[in-house]
Scaffold this active site. Structure first.
Site, PDB file in Angstrom:
ATOM      1  N   THR A  39      -8.738   0.262   5.656  1.00  0.00           N
ATOM      2  CA  THR A  39      -8.472   1.180   6.760  1.00  0.00           C
ATOM      3  C   THR A  39      -9.739   1.824   7.338  1.00  0.00           C
ATOM      4  OG1 THR A  39      -7.410   3.314   7.246  1.00  0.00           O
ATOM      5  CG2 THR A  39      -8.069   2.961   4.988  1.00  0.00           C
ATOM      6  N   ALA A  58       0.841  -1.206   0.000  1.00  0.00           N
ATOM      7  CA  ALA A  58       0.000   0.000   0.000  1.00  0.00           C
ATOM      8  C   ALA A  58       0.869   1.246   0.000  1.00  0.00           C
ATOM      9  CB  ALA A  58      -0.911   0.011   1.235  1.00  0.00           C
ATOM     10  N   LYS A  95      -7.925   4.180  -0.681  1.00  0.00           N
ATOM     11  CA  LYS A  95      -8.178   2.875  -0.059  1.00  0.00           C
ATOM     12  C   LYS A  95      -9.615   2.418  -0.329  1.00  0.00           C
ATOM     13  CE  LYS A  95      -5.753   0.733   2.220  1.00  0.00           C
ATOM     14  NZ  LYS A  95      -4.761  -0.324   1.848  1.00  0.00           N
ATOM     15  N   TYR A 118      -5.765   9.680   0.902  1.00  0.00           N
ATOM     16  CA  TYR A 118      -5.408   8.301   1.280  1.00  0.00           C
ATOM     17  C   TYR A 118      -6.679   7.470   1.463  1.00  0.00           C
ATOM     18  CZ  TYR A 118      -4.063   4.449   4.401  1.00  0.00           C
ATOM     19  OH  TYR A 118      -3.913   3.212   4.976  1.00  0.00           O
TER      20      TYR A 118
HETATM   21  N1  LIG Z   1      -0.067   1.897   9.138  1.00  0.00           N
HETATM   22  C1  LIG Z   1      -1.277   2.091   9.635  1.00  0.00           C
HETATM   23  O1  LIG Z   1      -1.467   2.751  10.682  1.00  0.00           O
HETATM   24  C2  LIG Z   1      -2.486   1.507   8.946  1.00  0.00           C
HETATM   25  C3  LIG Z   1      -3.761   1.770   9.438  1.00  0.00           C
HETATM   26  C4  LIG Z   1      -4.872   1.212   8.788  1.00  0.00           C
HETATM   27  C5  LIG Z   1      -4.681   0.396   7.682  1.00  0.00           C
HETATM   28  N2  LIG Z   1      -3.437   0.166   7.217  1.00  0.00           N
HETATM   29  C6  LIG Z   1      -3.269  -0.706   6.042  1.00  0.00           C
HETATM   30  O2  LIG Z   1      -2.540  -1.847   6.444  1.00  0.00           O
HETATM   31  C7  LIG Z   1      -1.761  -2.344   5.335  1.00  0.00           C
HETATM   32  C8  LIG Z   1      -0.326  -2.546   5.765  1.00  0.00           C
HETATM   33  O3  LIG Z   1       0.197  -1.284   6.161  1.00  0.00           O
HETATM   34  P1  LIG Z   1       1.682  -1.109   6.698  1.00  0.00           P
HETATM   35  O4  LIG Z   1       1.633  -0.152   7.834  1.00  0.00           O
HETATM   36  O5  LIG Z   1       2.352  -2.434   6.860  1.00  0.00           O
HETATM   37  O6  LIG Z   1       2.314  -0.339   5.443  1.00  0.00           O
HETATM   38  P2  LIG Z   1       3.854  -0.011   5.140  1.00  0.00           P
HETATM   39  O7  LIG Z   1       4.711  -0.323   6.308  1.00  0.00           O
HETATM   40  O8  LIG Z   1       3.876   1.357   4.573  1.00  0.00           O
HETATM   41  O9  LIG Z   1       4.186  -1.059   3.997  1.00  0.00           O
HETATM   42  C9  LIG Z   1       3.612  -0.993   2.726  1.00  0.00           C
HETATM   43  C10 LIG Z   1       4.523  -1.736   1.772  1.00  0.00           C
HETATM   44  O10 LIG Z   1       3.897  -1.687   0.475  1.00  0.00           O
HETATM   45  C11 LIG Z   1       4.948  -1.588  -0.451  1.00  0.00           C
HETATM   46  N3  LIG Z   1       4.499  -1.029  -1.727  1.00  0.00           N
HETATM   47  C12 LIG Z   1       4.222   0.272  -2.030  1.00  0.00           C
HETATM   48  N4  LIG Z   1       3.906   0.385  -3.329  1.00  0.00           N
HETATM   49  C13 LIG Z   1       3.978  -0.864  -3.861  1.00  0.00           C
HETATM   50  C14 LIG Z   1       3.753  -1.400  -5.141  1.00  0.00           C
HETATM   51  N5  LIG Z   1       3.414  -0.619  -6.193  1.00  0.00           N
HETATM   52  N6  LIG Z   1       3.895  -2.743  -5.338  1.00  0.00           N
HETATM   53  C15 LIG Z   1       4.274  -3.533  -4.311  1.00  0.00           C
HETATM   54  N7  LIG Z   1       4.530  -3.085  -3.069  1.00  0.00           N
HETATM   55  C16 LIG Z   1       4.360  -1.762  -2.839  1.00  0.00           C
HETATM   56  C17 LIG Z   1       5.975  -0.685   0.186  1.00  0.00           C
HETATM   57  O11 LIG Z   1       7.187  -0.934  -0.464  1.00  0.00           O
HETATM   58  P3  LIG Z   1       8.524  -0.083  -0.238  1.00  0.00           P
HETATM   59  O12 LIG Z   1       9.061  -0.620   1.060  1.00  0.00           O
HETATM   60  O13 LIG Z   1       9.341  -0.399  -1.421  1.00  0.00           O
HETATM   61  O14 LIG Z   1       8.082   1.360  -0.144  1.00  0.00           O
HETATM   62  C18 LIG Z   1       5.916  -1.136   1.644  1.00  0.00           C
HETATM   63  O15 LIG Z   1       6.904  -2.094   1.911  1.00  0.00           O
HETATM   64  C19 LIG Z   1      -1.981  -1.330   4.214  1.00  0.00           C
HETATM   65  O16 LIG Z   1      -2.997  -1.779   3.360  1.00  0.00           O
HETATM   66  C20 LIG Z   1      -2.449  -0.081   4.930  1.00  0.00           C
HETATM   67  O17 LIG Z   1      -3.237   0.747   4.094  1.00  0.00           O
HETATM   68  C21 LIG Z   1      -2.328   0.690   7.824  1.00  0.00           C
END
Ligand SMILES: NC(=O)c1ccc[n+]([C@@H]2O[C@H](COP(=O)([O-])OP(=O)(O)OC[C@H]3O[C@@H](n4cnc5c(N)ncnc54)[C@H](OP(=O)(O)O)[C@@H]3O)[C@@H](O)[C@H]2O)c1
Length: 303
Positions: free
Chosen positions: A106, A65, A134, A130
Protein backbone atom coordinates in the site's frame (compact mmCIF):
# COMPACT_ATOMS: atom_id res chain seq x y z
CA UNK A 1 6.68 -22.60 -19.02
CA UNK A 2 4.13 -24.56 -21.09
CA UNK A 3 0.41 -25.32 -20.56
CA UNK A 4 -1.84 -23.50 -18.12
CA UNK A 5 -0.27 -21.33 -15.48
CA UNK A 6 -1.77 -22.02 -12.05
CA UNK A 7 -1.96 -19.24 -9.47
CA UNK A 8 -2.95 -19.78 -5.83
CA UNK A 9 -4.86 -16.67 -4.68
CA UNK A 10 -5.61 -15.87 -1.03
CA UNK A 11 -8.40 -13.59 0.25
CA UNK A 12 -11.14 -14.93 -2.05
CA UNK A 13 -13.93 -12.70 -0.72
CA UNK A 14 -12.07 -9.39 -0.98
CA UNK A 15 -12.76 -6.76 -3.63
CA UNK A 16 -9.48 -7.33 -5.50
CA UNK A 17 -10.04 -11.10 -5.56
CA UNK A 18 -13.59 -10.71 -6.83
CA UNK A 19 -12.33 -8.33 -9.51
CA UNK A 20 -9.66 -10.84 -10.49
CA UNK A 21 -12.33 -13.54 -10.74
CA UNK A 22 -14.14 -11.40 -13.35
CA UNK A 23 -10.90 -11.02 -15.31
CA UNK A 24 -9.85 -14.66 -14.93
CA UNK A 25 -13.12 -15.96 -16.35
CA UNK A 26 -11.93 -14.54 -19.70
CA UNK A 27 -8.30 -15.75 -19.42
CA UNK A 28 -8.09 -19.34 -20.67
CA UNK A 29 -4.29 -19.52 -20.31
CA UNK A 30 -4.38 -18.76 -16.55
CA UNK A 31 -5.93 -20.88 -13.81
CA UNK A 32 -6.58 -18.79 -10.70
CA UNK A 33 -7.49 -20.90 -7.65
CA UNK A 34 -9.12 -18.69 -5.01
CA UNK A 35 -9.13 -19.54 -1.30
CA UNK A 36 -11.19 -17.85 1.39
CA UNK A 37 -10.01 -17.48 4.96
CA UNK A 38 -11.91 -20.60 6.11
CA UNK A 39 -9.88 -22.83 3.75
CA UNK A 40 -6.58 -20.93 3.72
CA UNK A 41 -5.91 -18.77 6.76
CA UNK A 42 -2.62 -16.95 6.08
CA UNK A 43 -1.94 -16.57 9.80
CA UNK A 44 -1.69 -20.37 10.10
CA UNK A 45 1.54 -21.75 8.64
CA UNK A 46 0.10 -25.26 8.46
CA UNK A 47 -2.88 -24.03 6.44
CA UNK A 48 -0.57 -22.25 3.95
CA UNK A 49 1.72 -25.23 3.73
CA UNK A 50 -0.93 -27.85 3.05
CA UNK A 51 -2.64 -25.77 0.32
CA UNK A 52 0.62 -24.95 -1.45
CA UNK A 53 1.71 -28.57 -1.23
CA UNK A 54 -1.62 -29.84 -2.55
CA UNK A 55 -1.95 -27.31 -5.40
CA UNK A 56 1.73 -26.91 -6.43
CA UNK A 57 0.93 -23.61 -8.17
CA UNK A 58 3.28 -21.72 -10.49
CA UNK A 59 2.71 -18.54 -8.46
CA UNK A 60 1.28 -17.50 -5.08
CA UNK A 61 -0.70 -14.24 -5.16
CA UNK A 62 -1.44 -12.82 -1.72
CA UNK A 63 -4.62 -10.71 -1.76
CA UNK A 64 -5.56 -11.50 1.86
CA UNK A 65 -5.23 -8.58 4.24
CA UNK A 66 -6.60 -6.80 7.27
CA UNK A 67 -7.70 -3.61 5.49
CA UNK A 68 -9.89 -1.67 7.92
CA UNK A 69 -7.54 1.22 8.70
CA UNK A 70 -9.43 2.47 11.78
CA UNK A 71 -9.92 -1.02 13.26
CA UNK A 72 -6.19 -1.65 12.73
CA UNK A 73 -5.49 1.36 14.96
CA UNK A 74 -7.69 -0.14 17.69
CA UNK A 75 -6.40 -3.71 17.25
CA UNK A 76 -2.82 -3.37 15.92
CA UNK A 77 -1.86 -6.92 16.90
CA UNK A 78 -4.66 -8.35 14.76
CA UNK A 79 -3.57 -6.27 11.77
CA UNK A 80 0.07 -7.26 12.26
CA UNK A 81 -0.90 -10.91 12.53
CA UNK A 82 -2.57 -10.95 9.08
CA UNK A 83 -0.55 -8.32 7.20
CA UNK A 84 2.86 -9.05 8.70
CA UNK A 85 2.95 -12.64 10.00
CA UNK A 86 0.50 -13.97 7.37
CA UNK A 87 2.44 -12.50 4.44
CA UNK A 88 5.65 -13.93 5.95
CA UNK A 89 4.11 -17.41 6.24
CA UNK A 90 3.17 -17.45 2.56
CA UNK A 91 6.57 -16.11 1.48
CA UNK A 92 8.53 -18.61 3.55
CA UNK A 93 6.51 -21.66 2.49
CA UNK A 94 6.37 -20.70 -1.21
CA UNK A 95 10.16 -20.27 -1.12
CA UNK A 96 10.55 -23.86 0.17
CA UNK A 97 8.78 -25.01 -3.02
CA UNK A 98 10.71 -22.49 -5.20
CA UNK A 99 7.41 -20.79 -6.09
CA UNK A 100 7.48 -17.03 -6.74
CA UNK A 101 5.16 -14.83 -4.66
CA UNK A 102 3.28 -11.68 -5.72
CA UNK A 103 2.24 -9.65 -2.69
CA UNK A 104 0.05 -6.53 -2.54
CA UNK A 105 1.06 -3.62 -0.35
CA UNK A 106 0.00 0.00 0.00
CA UNK A 107 0.86 3.69 -0.39
CA UNK A 108 0.21 3.94 3.38
CA UNK A 109 3.78 2.74 4.06
CA UNK A 110 4.70 6.42 3.41
CA UNK A 111 4.09 9.40 5.72
CA UNK A 112 2.61 11.60 2.97
CA UNK A 113 5.01 14.49 3.54
CA UNK A 114 6.80 14.33 0.16
CA UNK A 115 5.77 17.00 -2.37
CA UNK A 116 6.67 14.95 -5.49
CA UNK A 117 5.58 11.37 -6.35
CA UNK A 118 7.04 8.62 -4.20
CA UNK A 119 9.50 6.22 -5.84
CA UNK A 120 10.18 2.71 -4.56
CA UNK A 121 13.46 3.65 -2.87
CA UNK A 122 11.97 6.51 -0.85
CA UNK A 123 12.10 6.18 2.93
CA UNK A 124 9.05 4.43 4.40
CA UNK A 125 7.54 5.93 7.54
CA UNK A 126 3.95 4.79 8.16
CA UNK A 127 1.78 7.08 10.27
CA UNK A 128 -0.76 4.46 11.35
CA UNK A 129 -0.91 0.84 12.54
CA UNK A 130 -2.28 -0.43 9.20
CA UNK A 131 0.70 1.08 7.36
CA UNK A 132 3.11 -0.41 9.91
CA UNK A 133 1.59 -3.86 9.55
CA UNK A 134 1.76 -3.67 5.73
CA UNK A 135 5.39 -2.55 5.91
CA UNK A 136 6.16 -5.57 8.11
CA UNK A 137 4.58 -7.74 5.39
CA UNK A 138 6.69 -6.15 2.64
CA UNK A 139 9.85 -6.70 4.66
CA UNK A 140 9.04 -10.35 5.40
CA UNK A 141 8.12 -11.17 1.80
CA UNK A 142 11.30 -9.51 0.47
CA UNK A 143 13.47 -11.29 3.04
CA UNK A 144 11.94 -14.77 2.94
CA UNK A 145 11.36 -15.48 -0.76
CA UNK A 146 14.07 -14.47 -3.26
CA UNK A 147 11.47 -14.68 -6.06
CA UNK A 148 9.08 -11.92 -5.03
CA UNK A 149 7.15 -9.01 -6.50
CA UNK A 150 5.72 -6.57 -3.92
CA UNK A 151 3.18 -4.22 -5.51
CA UNK A 152 2.20 -1.05 -3.67
CA UNK A 153 -1.22 0.04 -4.85
CA UNK A 154 -3.63 2.72 -3.60
CA UNK A 155 -7.23 3.84 -3.03
CA UNK A 156 -9.01 0.77 -4.47
CA UNK A 157 -12.62 0.86 -5.60
CA UNK A 158 -14.72 -1.80 -7.32
CA UNK A 159 -18.26 -3.10 -7.76
CA UNK A 160 -17.65 -5.40 -4.77
CA UNK A 161 -17.95 -4.91 -1.02
CA UNK A 162 -18.00 -1.49 0.57
CA UNK A 163 -15.51 1.08 -0.67
CA UNK A 164 -15.39 4.85 -1.18
CA UNK A 165 -17.27 4.73 -4.51
CA UNK A 166 -20.07 2.42 -3.37
CA UNK A 167 -20.44 4.54 -0.22
CA UNK A 168 -20.62 7.75 -2.30
CA UNK A 169 -23.35 6.36 -4.52
CA UNK A 170 -25.50 5.15 -1.69
CA UNK A 171 -25.07 8.50 0.10
CA UNK A 172 -26.06 10.29 -3.12
CA UNK A 173 -29.07 7.98 -3.56
CA UNK A 174 -30.18 9.05 -0.09
CA UNK A 175 -30.07 12.71 -1.15
CA UNK A 176 -27.26 13.69 1.19
CA UNK A 177 -25.00 16.64 0.54
CA UNK A 178 -21.46 15.27 0.82
CA UNK A 179 -18.45 16.87 2.48
CA UNK A 180 -15.29 15.21 1.16
CA UNK A 181 -11.71 15.92 2.19
CA UNK A 182 -9.74 18.00 -0.30
CA UNK A 183 -6.37 17.74 1.43
CA UNK A 184 -5.66 14.02 0.86
CA UNK A 185 -4.04 13.27 -2.51
CA UNK A 186 -3.57 9.78 -3.94
CA UNK A 187 -4.07 7.50 -6.94
CA UNK A 188 -7.67 6.19 -7.05
CA UNK A 189 -7.39 2.75 -8.67
CA UNK A 190 -10.14 0.53 -10.03
CA UNK A 191 -9.66 -3.00 -8.73
CA UNK A 192 -10.98 -4.24 -12.09
CA UNK A 193 -8.11 -2.43 -13.88
CA UNK A 194 -5.60 -3.61 -11.29
CA UNK A 195 -6.83 -7.19 -11.73
CA UNK A 196 -6.21 -6.96 -15.50
CA UNK A 197 -2.68 -5.72 -14.77
CA UNK A 198 -2.13 -8.64 -12.38
CA UNK A 199 -3.12 -11.16 -15.07
CA UNK A 200 -0.76 -9.45 -17.56
CA UNK A 201 1.99 -9.46 -14.97
CA UNK A 202 1.64 -13.20 -14.29
CA UNK A 203 2.05 -13.88 -18.02
CA UNK A 204 5.20 -11.74 -18.15
CA UNK A 205 6.68 -13.33 -15.02
CA UNK A 206 6.54 -16.81 -16.55
CA UNK A 207 9.89 -16.24 -18.29
CA UNK A 208 11.43 -13.52 -16.17
CA UNK A 209 14.96 -13.36 -14.82
CA UNK A 210 14.19 -13.24 -11.09
CA UNK A 211 17.64 -12.02 -10.12
CA UNK A 212 16.96 -8.74 -11.92
CA UNK A 213 13.18 -8.46 -11.45
CA UNK A 214 12.47 -9.37 -7.80
CA UNK A 215 11.62 -6.30 -5.78
CA UNK A 216 9.11 -3.62 -4.85
CA UNK A 217 7.06 -1.82 -7.51
CA UNK A 218 4.35 0.83 -7.46
CA UNK A 219 1.25 -0.18 -9.43
CA UNK A 220 -1.77 2.12 -9.31
CA UNK A 221 -3.77 4.22 -11.77
CA UNK A 222 -1.50 7.06 -12.85
CA UNK A 223 -3.85 10.06 -12.35
CA UNK A 224 -3.34 11.53 -8.87
CA UNK A 225 -6.12 13.65 -7.37
CA UNK A 226 -7.70 14.67 -4.08
CA UNK A 227 -10.55 12.65 -2.57
CA UNK A 228 -12.80 15.63 -3.28
CA UNK A 229 -11.86 15.64 -7.00
CA UNK A 230 -12.37 11.87 -7.10
CA UNK A 231 -15.83 12.18 -5.54
CA UNK A 232 -16.81 14.90 -8.04
CA UNK A 233 -15.75 12.66 -10.95
CA UNK A 234 -17.74 9.72 -9.56
CA UNK A 235 -20.89 11.81 -9.16
CA UNK A 236 -20.44 13.32 -12.64
CA UNK A 237 -20.12 9.87 -14.24
CA UNK A 238 -23.09 8.65 -12.21
CA UNK A 239 -25.18 11.54 -13.57
CA UNK A 240 -24.21 10.66 -17.15
CA UNK A 241 -25.32 7.06 -16.51
CA UNK A 242 -28.66 8.34 -15.09
CA UNK A 243 -27.59 7.27 -11.59
CA UNK A 244 -27.85 9.27 -8.35
CA UNK A 245 -26.19 12.68 -8.11
CA UNK A 246 -25.71 15.09 -5.25
CA UNK A 247 -23.78 18.17 -4.23
CA UNK A 248 -20.16 17.54 -3.21
CA UNK A 249 -18.40 20.13 -0.99
CA UNK A 250 -14.72 20.34 -0.08
CA UNK A 251 -13.68 19.71 3.53
CA UNK A 252 -10.45 19.35 5.53
CA UNK A 253 -9.24 16.10 7.13
CA UNK A 254 -9.09 17.92 10.48
CA UNK A 255 -12.91 18.21 10.40
CA UNK A 256 -13.27 14.43 10.74
CA UNK A 257 -11.94 12.69 13.85
CA UNK A 258 -10.89 9.12 12.98
CA UNK A 259 -8.97 6.64 15.15
CA UNK A 260 -6.22 6.38 12.50
CA UNK A 261 -4.39 9.35 10.99
CA UNK A 262 -4.21 9.24 7.18
CA UNK A 263 -1.05 10.28 5.31
CA UNK A 264 -1.96 13.39 3.30
CA UNK A 265 -0.08 13.07 0.02
CA UNK A 266 0.89 9.58 -1.14
CA UNK A 267 1.10 10.05 -4.90
CA UNK A 268 3.01 7.11 -6.39
CA UNK A 269 5.45 7.16 -9.31
CA UNK A 270 4.83 4.19 -11.59
CA UNK A 271 8.02 4.66 -13.67
CA UNK A 272 9.75 1.54 -12.39
CA UNK A 273 6.76 -0.69 -13.19
CA UNK A 274 6.25 1.04 -16.56
CA UNK A 275 9.87 0.35 -17.54
CA UNK A 276 9.85 -3.28 -16.34
CA UNK A 277 6.39 -4.49 -17.39
CA UNK A 278 4.46 -1.64 -19.09
CA UNK A 279 1.56 0.24 -17.55
CA UNK A 280 -2.00 -0.05 -18.96
CA UNK A 281 -4.75 1.93 -17.23
CA UNK A 282 -7.66 3.64 -19.03
CA UNK A 283 -8.63 7.26 -18.25
CA UNK A 284 -10.30 7.45 -14.84
CA UNK A 285 -13.73 8.36 -16.27
CA UNK A 286 -13.76 5.02 -18.15
CA UNK A 287 -12.65 3.13 -15.02
CA UNK A 288 -15.33 4.77 -12.89
CA UNK A 289 -17.95 4.11 -15.55
CA UNK A 290 -17.02 0.40 -15.73
CA UNK A 291 -17.30 0.09 -11.94
CA UNK A 292 -20.60 2.00 -11.71
CA UNK A 293 -22.17 -0.09 -14.45
CA UNK A 294 -21.27 -3.28 -12.57
CA UNK A 295 -22.45 -1.98 -9.17
CA UNK A 296 -25.84 -3.05 -7.87
CA UNK A 297 -28.16 -0.01 -8.12
CA UNK A 298 -27.90 1.95 -4.86
CA UNK A 299 -31.15 1.99 -2.90
CA UNK A 300 -32.63 4.53 -0.56
CA UNK A 301 -32.30 3.56 3.11
CA UNK A 302 -35.61 2.54 4.68
CA UNK A 303 -36.08 3.84 8.24
N1 LIG B 1 -8.68 -1.17 -0.27
C1 LIG B 1 -7.78 -0.25 -0.55
O1 LIG B 1 -8.09 0.95 -0.75
C2 LIG B 1 -6.32 -0.62 -0.65
C3 LIG B 1 -5.37 0.37 -0.88
C4 LIG B 1 -4.01 0.01 -0.98
C5 LIG B 1 -3.65 -1.33 -0.86
N2 LIG B 1 -4.59 -2.26 -0.62
C6 LIG B 1 -4.17 -3.67 -0.51
O2 LIG B 1 -4.76 -4.39 -1.57
C7 LIG B 1 -5.00 -5.76 -1.15
C8 LIG B 1 -6.43 -6.14 -1.46
O3 LIG B 1 -7.29 -5.29 -0.72
P1 LIG B 1 -8.87 -5.38 -0.80
O4 LIG B 1 -9.40 -4.00 -0.82
O5 LIG B 1 -9.29 -6.36 -1.85
O6 LIG B 1 -9.17 -5.99 0.65
P2 LIG B 1 -10.54 -6.59 1.23
O7 LIG B 1 -11.67 -6.32 0.31
O8 LIG B 1 -10.62 -6.12 2.63
O9 LIG B 1 -10.25 -8.15 1.21
C9 LIG B 1 -9.30 -8.75 2.03
C10 LIG B 1 -9.66 -10.21 2.17
O10 LIG B 1 -8.65 -10.81 2.99
C11 LIG B 1 -9.31 -11.78 3.76
N3 LIG B 1 -8.57 -12.13 4.97
C12 LIG B 1 -8.46 -11.41 6.13
N4 LIG B 1 -7.74 -12.10 7.03
C13 LIG B 1 -7.38 -13.27 6.44
C14 LIG B 1 -6.63 -14.38 6.84
N5 LIG B 1 -6.11 -14.48 8.09
N6 LIG B 1 -6.44 -15.41 5.97
C15 LIG B 1 -6.99 -15.36 4.74
N7 LIG B 1 -7.74 -14.34 4.29
C16 LIG B 1 -7.92 -13.29 5.13
C17 LIG B 1 -10.65 -11.18 4.12
O11 LIG B 1 -11.49 -12.25 4.46
P3 LIG B 1 -12.96 -12.07 5.07
O12 LIG B 1 -13.80 -11.74 3.87
O13 LIG B 1 -13.24 -13.39 5.67
O14 LIG B 1 -12.86 -10.94 6.06
C18 LIG B 1 -11.01 -10.45 2.83
O15 LIG B 1 -11.83 -11.25 2.01
C19 LIG B 1 -4.61 -5.80 0.32
O16 LIG B 1 -3.29 -6.26 0.45
C20 LIG B 1 -4.66 -4.35 0.76
O17 LIG B 1 -3.81 -4.09 1.86
C21 LIG B 1 -5.92 -1.95 -0.53
Amino acid sequence: MTGTTRVLVTGKNGQLSKSLKVVSDAAADLEFCFFARNTLDVTKAQSCSSMIDRLRPNFVLNLAAYTNVDDAERFPDNAHHVNGVGAGNLAQISAVYDIPIIHISTDYVFDGEKRSPYVETDRTNPVNAYGMSKLAGENSVSRLNPKHIVLRTAWLYSPFGSNFVSWLLSAAANGRQLRIVADQVGNPTSALDLAKSLADLVRQLEDVDWASHSGIYHLAAPEPMTRFQWAKKVIAVSGKLYGPTCQVCAAASSEFATPAVRPLRTVLSMDKYQNAFGLKFPPIEKSISDVLQALPRPRRDVH
